[in-house]
Design an enzyme around this catalytic site. Sequence first.
Site, PDB file in Angstrom:
ATOM      1  N   ARG A  54      -8.270  -6.305   6.994  1.00 32.64           N
ATOM      2  CA  ARG A  54      -8.582  -7.163   5.844  1.00 32.64           C
ATOM      3  C   ARG A  54      -7.339  -7.773   5.206  1.00 32.64           C
ATOM      4  O   ARG A  54      -7.271  -8.978   4.956  1.00 32.64           O
ATOM      5  CB  ARG A  54      -9.350  -6.379   4.773  1.00 32.64           C
ATOM      6  CG  ARG A  54     -10.828  -6.315   4.979  1.00 32.64           C
ATOM      7  CD  ARG A  54     -11.383  -5.103   4.304  1.00 32.64           C
ATOM      8  NE  ARG A  54     -10.706  -3.911   4.826  1.00 32.64           N
ATOM      9  CZ  ARG A  54     -11.018  -3.349   5.985  1.00 32.64           C
ATOM     10  NH1 ARG A  54     -11.986  -3.842   6.722  1.00 32.64           N
ATOM     11  NH2 ARG A  54     -10.358  -2.300   6.435  1.00 32.64           N
ATOM     12  N   THR A  55      -6.357  -6.936   4.914  1.00 35.36           N
ATOM     13  CA  THR A  55      -5.208  -7.443   4.165  1.00 35.36           C
ATOM     14  C   THR A  55      -4.467  -8.506   4.969  1.00 35.36           C
ATOM     15  O   THR A  55      -4.138  -9.576   4.471  1.00 35.36           O
ATOM     16  CB  THR A  55      -4.255  -6.282   3.808  1.00 35.36           C
ATOM     17  OG1 THR A  55      -5.006  -5.281   3.117  1.00 35.36           O
ATOM     18  CG2 THR A  55      -3.124  -6.754   2.919  1.00 35.36           C
ATOM     19  N   HIS A  81      -0.448  -0.821  -3.699  1.00 34.04           N
ATOM     20  CA  HIS A  81      -1.101  -1.921  -3.005  1.00 34.04           C
ATOM     21  C   HIS A  81      -1.551  -2.918  -4.070  1.00 34.04           C
ATOM     22  O   HIS A  81      -2.744  -3.066  -4.350  1.00 34.04           O
ATOM     23  CB  HIS A  81      -2.284  -1.384  -2.197  1.00 34.04           C
ATOM     24  CG  HIS A  81      -2.806  -2.317  -1.148  1.00 34.04           C
ATOM     25  ND1 HIS A  81      -2.380  -3.624  -1.025  1.00 34.04           N
ATOM     26  CD2 HIS A  81      -3.735  -2.136  -0.166  1.00 34.04           C
ATOM     27  CE1 HIS A  81      -3.017  -4.199  -0.009  1.00 34.04           C
ATOM     28  NE2 HIS A  81      -3.845  -3.314   0.521  1.00 34.04           N
ATOM     29  N   LYS A 120      13.420  -1.682  18.924  1.00 33.22           N
ATOM     30  CA  LYS A 120      14.816  -1.513  19.369  1.00 33.22           C
ATOM     31  C   LYS A 120      15.651  -0.791  18.315  1.00 33.22           C
ATOM     32  O   LYS A 120      16.841  -0.590  18.509  1.00 33.22           O
ATOM     33  CB  LYS A 120      15.438  -2.887  19.636  1.00 33.22           C
ATOM     34  CG  LYS A 120      14.755  -3.689  20.716  1.00 33.22           C
ATOM     35  CD  LYS A 120      15.415  -5.066  20.817  1.00 33.22           C
ATOM     36  CE  LYS A 120      14.604  -6.000  21.698  1.00 33.22           C
ATOM     37  NZ  LYS A 120      15.025  -7.399  21.544  1.00 33.22           N
ATOM     38  N   ARG A 157       3.832  -4.916   4.890  1.00 31.71           N
ATOM     39  CA  ARG A 157       3.156  -3.609   4.868  1.00 31.71           C
ATOM     40  C   ARG A 157       3.999  -2.657   5.697  1.00 31.71           C
ATOM     41  O   ARG A 157       4.409  -2.981   6.822  1.00 31.71           O
ATOM     42  CB  ARG A 157       1.746  -3.678   5.445  1.00 31.71           C
ATOM     43  CG  ARG A 157       1.168  -2.264   5.628  1.00 31.71           C
ATOM     44  CD  ARG A 157      -0.277  -2.229   5.929  1.00 31.71           C
ATOM     45  NE  ARG A 157      -1.058  -2.605   4.767  1.00 31.71           N
ATOM     46  CZ  ARG A 157      -2.375  -2.465   4.697  1.00 31.71           C
ATOM     47  NH1 ARG A 157      -3.047  -1.959   5.711  1.00 31.71           N
ATOM     48  NH2 ARG A 157      -3.030  -2.838   3.614  1.00 31.71           N
TER      49      ARG A 157
END
Lengths: 153, 303
Positions: free
Chosen positions: B53-54, B131, B82, B103
């Site tokens: 969703r986000t 959030h 890496k 995120r």
Amino acid sequence: MSDHELRVSKIKSGTVIDHIPGGQALNVLAILGIDGSTGEAVSVGMNVPSDRLGRKDIVKVESRELSQDEVDVISLIAPMASINIIRDYEVQRKHRVERPDSVEGVLECPNPSCITNEREPVNTRFTVLDDAVRCDYCETIVRDNIAAHISDD
Amino acid sequence: MWTDQLVSAKQLSRADIDAVLDHAAEIDENPAAFADRHTDKLLALLFYEPSTRTRLSFETAMKRLGGDVIDMGSIEASSVKKGETLADTVRVIEGYADGIVLRHPSQGSATMAAEYVDVPLVNAGDGAGQHPTQTLLDLYTIRKNVGFDDLTVGIMGDLKYGRTVHSLANALTQVDASQHFISPDSLKLPRRVRYDLHEAGANVKEHTELDKILPSLDVLYVTRIQRERFPDESEYRAVAGQYQIDAELLEAAKDDLIVMHPLPRVDEISADVDATDFANYFEQAHNGIPVRMALLDMMLDNE
């Protein structure tokens, strides 16, 4: 000179940290990075009777004056401590520690998920609260045994 | 200022919240009017954790503003694999894009990243931390359906690790809501959130069961109890069953209660709730678009 002061010998020059809560002297030594290997002469009095604290510890370090950063961190575990600067056996300056607003790079965050515990170019930074410290990144509050979180670096 | 970088709901004053929600309402009313707002802008989506969703709602929001997105793709296919640090990655991406949505699984990652870049940066979830854009869409949904006046909110489920809960609890102090937290003892609010609520003078109560408090609620915000957090499966089973709601249980609620959930749900809201007027979680998810459009519009305009 009082009986209490006689328990540990006078020093010629250096720093006496007095009014440390009983049992915290070894943590103060840890903050100062003193483990006996660097050759400094150190005297420690532990659980000495004290009118103000009931029991107190005293640390005397020869030939060393503390940095403000060191004093700031000591204030977190010994908020009543006094710092005495000694020169030629005389107290040149005496002051109480003051709790800083924040401490940077001296404590490790106990939260393993905090970004400061990742391989990132970031110093820890803690805001000092009335009875605790708080990580500026993950906001974890550390109230108990702050000395256990002093960085080894 | 929050319009540069939004890393925590604690940055949002009541006036900030009202400004974003008012703008979201304006966009909701006539989205076409905003279709060319940012045709020359690029938004970078840096998602170090899975998200549906986000991620998609930020992408949709940016495209509905006329802009475009760049995306680093999966962690496995990126330089993260890496060993590149987050600090280096955001400094590089800053040169590519006009804004960054991040995120990351580590708490405080957005706070750190914000110290390294000057472009607008939005925290889209930092571990069990914050959030804030979820909170803005939660607030939009609450304001639209029940309003902020004399608001009583129940928040139930995993309160310890739930970042949406932490952000929402912070923001609800700005609208003076009464907050009831319902969870097993093992998943109560963390100390840092309690501290903030206490400092904000919030009206807060904690419960282990929902039934007594349910009739007084205007909003019931349910989160998933995360099975993976429990060391023992039987411990999980013991608490999970107590924190499921169904249509029958909701008969004791106010008629205009709304049930919210940041999604994904597993079994904490029974499917029979979907058909009731209480169900609000899909509308809540849809509200992510106008709210994130509003937020991006304000942040990119301010650049």
